[in-house]
Each structure stands twice: as structure tokens, then as C-alpha cells.
Design an enzyme around this catalytic site. Sequence first.
Site, short mmCIF file in Angstrom:
data_model
loop_
_atom_site.label_atom_id
_atom_site.label_comp_id
_atom_site.label_asym_id
_atom_site.label_seq_id
_atom_site.Cartn_x
_atom_site.Cartn_y
_atom_site.Cartn_z
N TYR A 5 19.22 29.18 6.76
CA TYR A 5 18.04 29.87 7.26
C TYR A 5 18.04 29.89 8.79
CZ TYR A 5 15.76 29.90 2.67
OH TYR A 5 15.43 30.13 1.36
N LYS A 53 0.84 -1.20 0.00
CA LYS A 53 0.00 0.00 0.00
C LYS A 53 0.88 1.25 0.00
CE LYS A 53 -0.43 0.18 5.05
NZ LYS A 53 -1.35 0.26 6.20
#
Length: 353
Positions: free
Chosen positions: A250, A33
Amino acid sequence: MRPARALIDLDALRHNYHLARSRHGGRALAVVKANAYGHGAAQCARALAADADGFAVGFLEEALELRAAGIDQPILLLEGVFAPAELDEVVRHDLWIVVHHAEQLRIIDHARPALPLEVWLKMNSGMNRAGFLSHELRPAWQRLKDSGKVGGITLMTHFARADEPQVLATTEQLTAFDTATRELPGPRSLANSGAILGWPAAHRDWARPGILLYGADPMPDEPNGLRPVMTLESAVIAVREIPAGAPLGYGARFHAERATRAGLVALGYADGYPRSVPNGTPVAVDGLRTRLIGRVSMDLLTIDLTDLPDAGLGSRVELWGANIPVNRIAQAAKTISYELLCNVKRVRFEYSG
């Protein structure tokens, strides 16, 4: 061509499937899945087609993708059907279905399938997510038998804490399941990956190996011989000298403790590498360990090359794989390997084996 890629080792996938089936002792549905936990459902199913007793997916559309890819083994829909019209597709494509709530019983009651349905009847043995409670199970089983529309019925449940060998929850669920199903005939399926590896009492007729197929061991501190199937890697695309005390990236989350040789790597959170990992998270450069420095950005991340004088432009950088277990990165990101693997995207997938 951008160097970011996911290398998928299909020999490792087959090794892990055989290990699961050997440890369990019964038949095994390979759970593919969610695009085989991010690895490519069609490719993984084809690789296992000669060996697997069957496959399990989430829902109808995932099963139809496998049928279109030429997979003809049994395929189980773990979520069952959502609407009456889906039963026609189930019959047409020879699929098996889980029945886990009353509405699905009603759908079968009103259906006119051309062939008997193969049903896996799910009990809620304590996870409290899906399935019939103990006092509801026998009436549900009887209703399916009396409908005249069902062939075989496999009895199943799902464990909430099989990856925690020190807690009693799995034993309690086993007891609840065995008590509720004692007088009901038919095959049983209990063992997920954790139970295959850690709970022999849960080994019955069918296993459902999922995460272990892909080499991420669900059991803590127990080497089980699994091989990683995915290697997430990229390369150094630039090198910069960072003075001692200077910030990087950042938010200036990293400040160089010393003069630092920083390597810029073409991979970021848009590719599936978690933004939440801290400074110091391990990576491997040409097979040698070093660390992540600075914040992971959308397309790029930065690593410390100071102690790797031979590394530079073009050096191979493994984010997880044989040298860096995906579970280690999941731990650093405060998540689970399932999420990391399922989130890999935008990189080039290359299959071998």
C-alpha cells in the site's frame, strides 16, 4: 490453520516475578490488569498462584474473573470502586480496594460492609492523576479509621517517571510521600516496575511489578535479567521476486533497491502488530534477523528474504520475542511496549511452562 500465534512462556513469567520480589525485598502484588497486559489474566495468575503474595487488577470485573478462575490470593482493585453496590462484591469475594478520591470515602461512609474493608489509601505525590494531596491525606486516613468499617490501611503512591533514572521527579515524589506519611502507621507501597529496578529508596513493604513481569524492561540500557514472556510469531505463506526499482505494498512506501526476494507473512495490524513501524524494522526468520519491507496491512506484512536463501514457505517469523525485543518494535512504532502487548488479539495463544 493460520500460523499467527502468541507463545506465552509461563516459566519466564515466574522467573520475572521472583526477580522482582528479590530486587525489591518485600512482598509483591503481581499486576495482571488489562488481561495481564495482553497475556491472559487467568492463565498468568494461575501460573503465579503458588508464588505470588497477591495480585492487582484495574477494577471489580477483572477481579471476579480471577476468582472464577480459582485464584484465592489477595486481589487489589487499583481503581477502587465506582458505586456503593460494588462494596458488597468486594466483601463477598474478599478483595482489597484502593481509595484515591473523596467520592470513594463517601461510599465507604454510607456503606454497611459485613466485614472490615482492606484499604490502600493513595497519595498524589506529584503525578497529578489520582490520589489525595499531601494536606488531604491525613484527614482521609482519619476518616477511614473513624468510620469503623476499615481493617488495615496501606499507604501508597505511584511514580510518573521511575523509568527515567536521570531525572529528579521520583526523588521529589519520594520526599513528598515520606513527609506526608511520616506520622501515619501502616504498610507502604511505592515501587512499580521502574522503581523496583532503579530506585532502591522506594523499596518498602509492597511492590507492584507490572510490565517487568512480562519481560519488557522499563529501564533504558540496563540489562536486568528479565525474560520475554510473549513471542509473537507467524510464518511465510508466499514468496515473490520483486525487480529492482519496483514498488511493494500500500502506498508504494517501499521500492526495491535491488532484485528482492520478498516473503509474505500471515500477520498484520488487526493482530496487534503496529502499522506505524517503518521499512527496516527488524524481524527474525528461523532465528536470523532480517527486515520488514512495505507497509503493514490488516492481515499481512512483507519481509526481505534476499539474504536468507534457506528461508521460504513455512519459515517461522518472529515479530517480537527472544530474538527481537518488544521494546525495539515499540521504539520503531513510536509507542511503548505496554500498548503493543495489550493490543495483541485474533492470534492463537499457546501456553507452555
